[in-house]
Design an enzyme around this catalytic site. Structure first.
Site, mmCIF file in Angstrom:
data_model
loop_
_atom_site.group_PDB
_atom_site.id
_atom_site.type_symbol
_atom_site.label_atom_id
_atom_site.label_comp_id
_atom_site.label_asym_id
_atom_site.label_seq_id
_atom_site.Cartn_x
_atom_site.Cartn_y
_atom_site.Cartn_z
ATOM 1 N N LYS A 60 5.229 -8.529 20.738
ATOM 2 C CA LYS A 60 6.018 -8.124 21.911
ATOM 3 C C LYS A 60 5.082 -7.877 23.100
ATOM 4 C CE LYS A 60 10.265 -6.385 20.089
ATOM 5 N NZ LYS A 60 11.307 -5.373 20.285
ATOM 6 N N GLU A 86 0.840 -1.203 0.000
ATOM 7 C CA GLU A 86 0.000 0.000 0.000
ATOM 8 C C GLU A 86 0.878 1.257 0.000
ATOM 9 O OE1 GLU A 86 -3.155 0.381 -0.310
ATOM 10 O OE2 GLU A 86 -3.267 2.499 0.205
ATOM 11 N N THR A 102 2.973 3.574 15.676
ATOM 12 C CA THR A 102 3.369 4.986 15.615
ATOM 13 C C THR A 102 2.911 5.722 16.876
ATOM 14 O OG1 THR A 102 3.094 4.837 13.238
ATOM 15 C CG2 THR A 102 3.301 7.043 14.129
ATOM 16 N N GLU A 146 16.846 -2.875 7.523
ATOM 17 C CA GLU A 146 15.733 -3.534 8.216
ATOM 18 C C GLU A 146 14.435 -3.159 7.499
ATOM 19 O OE1 GLU A 146 14.638 -3.893 12.783
ATOM 20 O OE2 GLU A 146 13.624 -2.189 11.855
#
Ligand code: 0O2
Length: 277
Positions: free
Chosen positions: A113, A41, A153, A140
């Protein structure tokens, strides 16, 4: 210790990010041009800031001599997908590439996590051509859905605000939000076919209109203005019908008409040449 020339060190990473962003965006464009569903996207890239590298080196006890091997995300690319299913596809696309050598995978989607962070990470080696010759750097690549990205975010900003010590009250809210994100991704996957159909048909309509307009513009050079106006009026009439099949039929018919005009123009051109001879 030798002086570390940070900007010289970071330059190949900047090249890697710029090149890879271009390559992935080209891939996206190719899918769109062929009217195929694109699992990508959005592509975002960044080179880690010097302060962020220094902080990470301290946190992970990394020395300057091992910086390039142990800080794996100096060059970072993020690929945002619409659906969880697309993440596998993007990962496969990356693994098939000859210019990227994947050396590590961190699947924080299957094993998220403790913070609630979900994302799929690939660490790969990528070679750039510098003025001093080829240089392989680590990149990465984070692959995640739009929903996962929204959560990450927001959480990242909170980590920054609270300097890594998010209060319990806030972190339990974040954890609840992470669960809601999982649910949202599931819901979106369940209507994936519907959404994909809608997007493909809107893309197809876009391509057809682009094609038709280009053909009409080319015809303008081959035949009279009145003739082209008639053809254009007919296109507007068909377009207003809002019927994809009619638009496809008109597109194909127009192609045949354009071919006939081209053939006629070629014959006339040859005739003129003969008369001149
Ligand atoms: P920034 O500011 O984004 O650059 P490891 O040795 O593998 O345990 P490492 O190298 O930190 O540790 O790898 P990991 O865990 O894959 O994290 C790499 C990046 O993933 C992070 O970079 C973040 O961007 C993102 N990330 C990992 N965990 C979290 C998380 O809990 N929340 C959010 N929002 N992002 C996360 P940096 O350098 O930590 O940060």
């Amino acid at each position: 210790m030798d002086i570390l020339l940070w900007h010289k060190l970071l330059s190949p990473y900047e090249m890697a990010v710029a090149e890879l962003m271009l390559k992935f965006n080209n891939l996206k464009r190719e899918y769109q041009q062929q009217g195929r569903y694109c699992p990508i996207e959005q592509v975002i890239g960044r080179v880690k800031s010097i302060s962020s590298i220094l902080d990470k080196m301290e946190r992970k006890e990394v020395g300057f001599d091992e910086l390039e091997e142990r800080i794996e995300d100096i060059a970072g690319l993020r690929i945002i997908c619409q659906f969880v299913e697309d993440i596998e596809k993007v990962s496969a696309l990356i693994r098939e590439r000859k210019d990227l050598d994947v050396i590590e995978v961190k699947d924080y989607i299957r094993n998220h996590k403790d913070s609630g962070y979900r994302s799929y990470h690939l660490v790969a080696r990528y070679t750039v051509e510098t003025i001093d010759g080829p240089k392989a750097v680590l990149v990465e690549i984070q692959i995640r859905t739009m929903a996962m990205d929204f959560w990450a975010t927001t959480e990242h900003s909170l980590q920054y605000k609270y300097k890594g010590r998010i209060p319990e009250k806030v972190s339990s809210r974040l954890s609840a939000a992470a669960d809601a994100i999982i649910q949202l991704d599931r819901e979106m996957s369940s209507v994936r076919d519907e959404i994909m159909d809608a997007q493909l048909s809107s893309k197809m309509r876009y391509n057809l209109v682009e094609d038709i307009v280009a053909t009409i513009e080319n015809m303008y050079r081959l035949t009279s203005r009145r003739e082209v106006e008639k053809i254009q009026d007919e296109f507007y009439r068909i377009y207003r019908l809002d019927d994809m099949e009619e638009l496809i039929r008109y597109h194909d018919q127009l192609d045949l008409i354009a071919q006939a005009y081209r053939a006629q123009s070629n014959r006339l051109g040859q005739g003129v040449k003969k008369i001149e001879e």
